[in-house]
Design a protein around this motif. Sequence first.
Motif, mmCIF file in Angstrom:
data_model
loop_
_atom_site.group_PDB
_atom_site.id
_atom_site.type_symbol
_atom_site.label_atom_id
_atom_site.label_comp_id
_atom_site.label_asym_id
_atom_site.label_seq_id
_atom_site.Cartn_x
_atom_site.Cartn_y
_atom_site.Cartn_z
ATOM 1 N N LEU A 44 6.897 60.990 -62.299
ATOM 2 C CA LEU A 44 6.153 62.133 -62.844
ATOM 3 C C LEU A 44 7.112 63.127 -63.485
ATOM 4 N N PHE A 45 8.240 63.365 -62.797
ATOM 5 C CA PHE A 45 9.245 64.298 -63.306
ATOM 6 C C PHE A 45 9.812 63.782 -64.633
ATOM 7 N N LEU A 84 4.320 75.197 -67.953
ATOM 8 C CA LEU A 84 4.194 74.277 -66.827
ATOM 9 C C LEU A 84 5.566 74.091 -66.187
ATOM 10 N N THR A 108 2.664 67.062 -52.685
ATOM 11 C CA THR A 108 3.231 66.421 -51.500
ATOM 12 C C THR A 108 4.414 67.269 -51.061
ATOM 13 N N ILE A 133 7.192 64.173 -67.418
ATOM 14 C CA ILE A 133 7.083 65.538 -67.958
ATOM 15 C C ILE A 133 8.329 65.879 -68.773
ATOM 16 N N GLY A 134 9.486 65.441 -68.262
ATOM 17 C CA GLY A 134 10.726 65.664 -69.004
ATOM 18 C C GLY A 134 10.678 65.008 -70.362
ATOM 19 N N ALA A 155 10.534 68.729 -57.964
ATOM 20 C CA ALA A 155 10.466 67.464 -57.228
ATOM 21 C C ALA A 155 11.663 67.373 -56.298
ATOM 22 N N ASN A 156 11.417 66.887 -55.104
ATOM 23 C CA ASN A 156 12.496 66.635 -54.152
ATOM 24 C C ASN A 156 12.580 65.141 -53.907
ATOM 25 N N VAL A 157 13.742 64.600 -54.133
ATOM 26 C CA VAL A 157 13.971 63.193 -53.806
ATOM 27 C C VAL A 157 15.090 63.180 -52.785
ATOM 28 N N MET A 217 14.962 68.937 -57.925
ATOM 29 C CA MET A 217 15.016 69.029 -59.394
ATOM 30 C C MET A 217 13.875 69.913 -59.856
ATOM 31 N N VAL A 255 7.547 71.977 -62.837
ATOM 32 C CA VAL A 255 7.438 70.966 -61.793
ATOM 33 C C VAL A 255 8.701 71.000 -60.954
ATOM 34 N N LEU A 288 11.951 71.621 -63.497
ATOM 35 C CA LEU A 288 11.842 71.633 -64.951
ATOM 36 C C LEU A 288 10.690 72.551 -65.304
ATOM 37 N N GLN A 347 7.159 61.260 -57.252
ATOM 38 C CA GLN A 347 7.515 62.448 -58.022
ATOM 39 C C GLN A 347 8.569 62.146 -59.081
ATOM 40 N N ILE A 348 9.345 61.059 -58.852
ATOM 41 C CA ILE A 348 10.401 60.730 -59.823
ATOM 42 C C ILE A 348 9.799 60.355 -61.176
ATOM 43 N N GLY A 401 7.262 66.640 -51.499
ATOM 44 C CA GLY A 401 8.313 66.523 -52.510
ATOM 45 C C GLY A 401 7.875 66.870 -53.904
ATOM 46 N N LEU A 402 6.690 67.365 -54.086
ATOM 47 C CA LEU A 402 6.237 67.617 -55.451
ATOM 48 C C LEU A 402 5.319 68.839 -55.527
ATOM 49 N N ASN A 431 8.883 57.361 -54.015
ATOM 50 C CA ASN A 431 8.912 58.771 -54.442
ATOM 51 C C ASN A 431 8.207 58.906 -55.789
#
Lengths: 194, 469
Positions: free
Chosen positions: A20-21, B427, B406, A24-25, B431-433, B438, B429, B440, A17-18, B408-409, A15
């Motif tokens: 990346l998240f 900005l 994607t 950014i955080g 995200a799906n996990v 989530m 974002v 932000l 996106q984790i 999830g993103l 994943n």
Amino acid sequence: MGVIIAHIPKCMLKNPQIPLFILIGAFLCLSCVKDTNFDDADNIVLTPVVELDLIYFNLNASDFFDTISNTPRLQIIDTTEIKFLDDAFVQEDLERAEFLFNFTNSIPRSFQVGFQFLNEQNDTTYTTQTNVLAGTALDTETTIFTEAVANEEIMDLTRANKVVVAVTIPSADAALEGMLNLKSKTTYFLEIED
Amino acid sequence: MKNCCYVLFALMAVVCNAQNKQVLYGLKETPQSVLLNPGIEVPQKVHFGIPFLSQIHVNAGSSGVTVFDIFGASDLDINQRIRSKIFELSDKDFFTATQQLELFNIGWRSKGDIYFSGGIYQELDFISYFPRDLAILAWEGNRDYLDYPFDLGQLSVTADLTTVYHFGVNKQLANRLTVGVRGKVYSNMLNISSTNNTGTFTTSLDTDGVNIYDHTVTDANVTVQTSGVASLEEKNGAGEVAGSVLGRAFFGGNLGVGIDIGATYHVSDRITATASVLDIGAVFHTKDVETYNAEGSYTLNGIELIFPPLNQGEATIPYFGNLEDEIEEEIPIDTLTSGYTRWRPLKVNASAEYGFGNIFGGGECDCRNPGASQTWQQAVGVQYYAIARPKGPQMAGTIYYRRTFTEGLSAKATYTVDSFSASNVGLGVVANVGKLNMFLAADNLLTYGNIAKAKSVSLQLGFNIIIDE
């Protein structure tokens, strides 16, 4: 690089996106405040200069002669409270005060005018006085008296909450004519720190 | 006054066009977007907000001054910096702070294909316009401002602490059109407001010969409305006050009702328009109400001494007390306990979006069925936002770019022009996990290198569980 990737948890590789998240955080958390000096707040001082009318009167020459007893009243007195003068705010923040008394006199007598400041217990805390020039019915005399109070004297002044005004004439009779007027103001120089 | 300065500067430090969530608006990948447009196309089947974490929103700003303007390292004396800012600001400049904490949020799609959603959130909303004339009077005094009418009407402030209970329905009425409506019940814990004040204070040379000056209050009408405040005076300590306020959160405060409405319309297969109107409603303040009103005109010339002949021991005339009575008679300060109604700050959102790239999921565009919940991988758009405030609406315009990377993103970048800035870059974002969603979002990113230079900052984040179709 391969070593680093090997240490990344599999869930993150699966994943993307984790990270990346998180990245950014982290960027948002890393925002900063710089080139500032919040200690400078201690140096904030408000310095307003406030002008306020104080007292005024319009005295007739006849006020200095008692027609019932047919005797002169060589001194007349009046008192007023000035309740705000001994407020904690004024006591703490008043740096300087300037009184301006503007007399106009058409009575052919000079006057002595005293200002006695009293505290709650009627103890004298500050006094000042001035002489007012004699005028005539045709030529009104103007006397301007200023009194600046600063430093330690300001403590004396701001312990008072009333002022006694005494107007003294050297002589008076029933034929005396004219008017004695007073206009006055106070300029308060404040320094407000906390 | 100095304490007021501290409060204003603190507000500047902690917290933008308050309540504008330009990054989240239209970002349908997060369930909270349905709160900004009840008529958004909802992709999921069910969502649960993680209690207390499903949406946290903080947002603050000042339209005319930054923390750096006052506290930035400088050789110039801080008092000169404050003075120059006081004169630079206008009475239309304002300070705002908004905070929202979602306690609970849930949504599900029914068999009739209606998406129901509901929840509870707590909201703090504060705005104070800069009372420029009063600030000049406090900073400079009146000596150098003879004949200048200090405008008491510049005092305009509102503060609200409210719990909002909401329940909404959302349905695609046609292939092109999705609409939604949300009912709200407000439980207001605290309200302080002073708006629509009038009057002037002028010091001028006396023209009728009474004394040196005329200090004149003309046509004053200043009102401060409070609810939920008076009873707090009897509480001991911050703990009791906080307990009492929080106790009103669950329908214990002053109640109100309102609705949100919204819609999404596909003009063509690539162009989508949306609009929403939020918080059409009011709170009826009937409990724990105290309203203070001062109204009238008066000219002060000081105290006239008349030197009455007094006998020994006779008390003199109580000039000062008489003066106080005279002022109170001419400008009486009334305390009223009758109820009042406050309209909620109405918000309007609208957008137009052009989609391009692939249709997400690899499908081709069904040109016979344009807009049927399809998502273009990329889109550019424009947004409009307005909020009703005491001195008129405040507006913001945004252009944005949205991209789904994607399943999830997703991300959205915004450029906003508002009352605070003409260069607000944001900005967001999502995200799906697995089932964890989530998001932000933040704005004014260009100032993140030194946030003290930002006139506003805004941050939203949240965690939800999403179950897709």
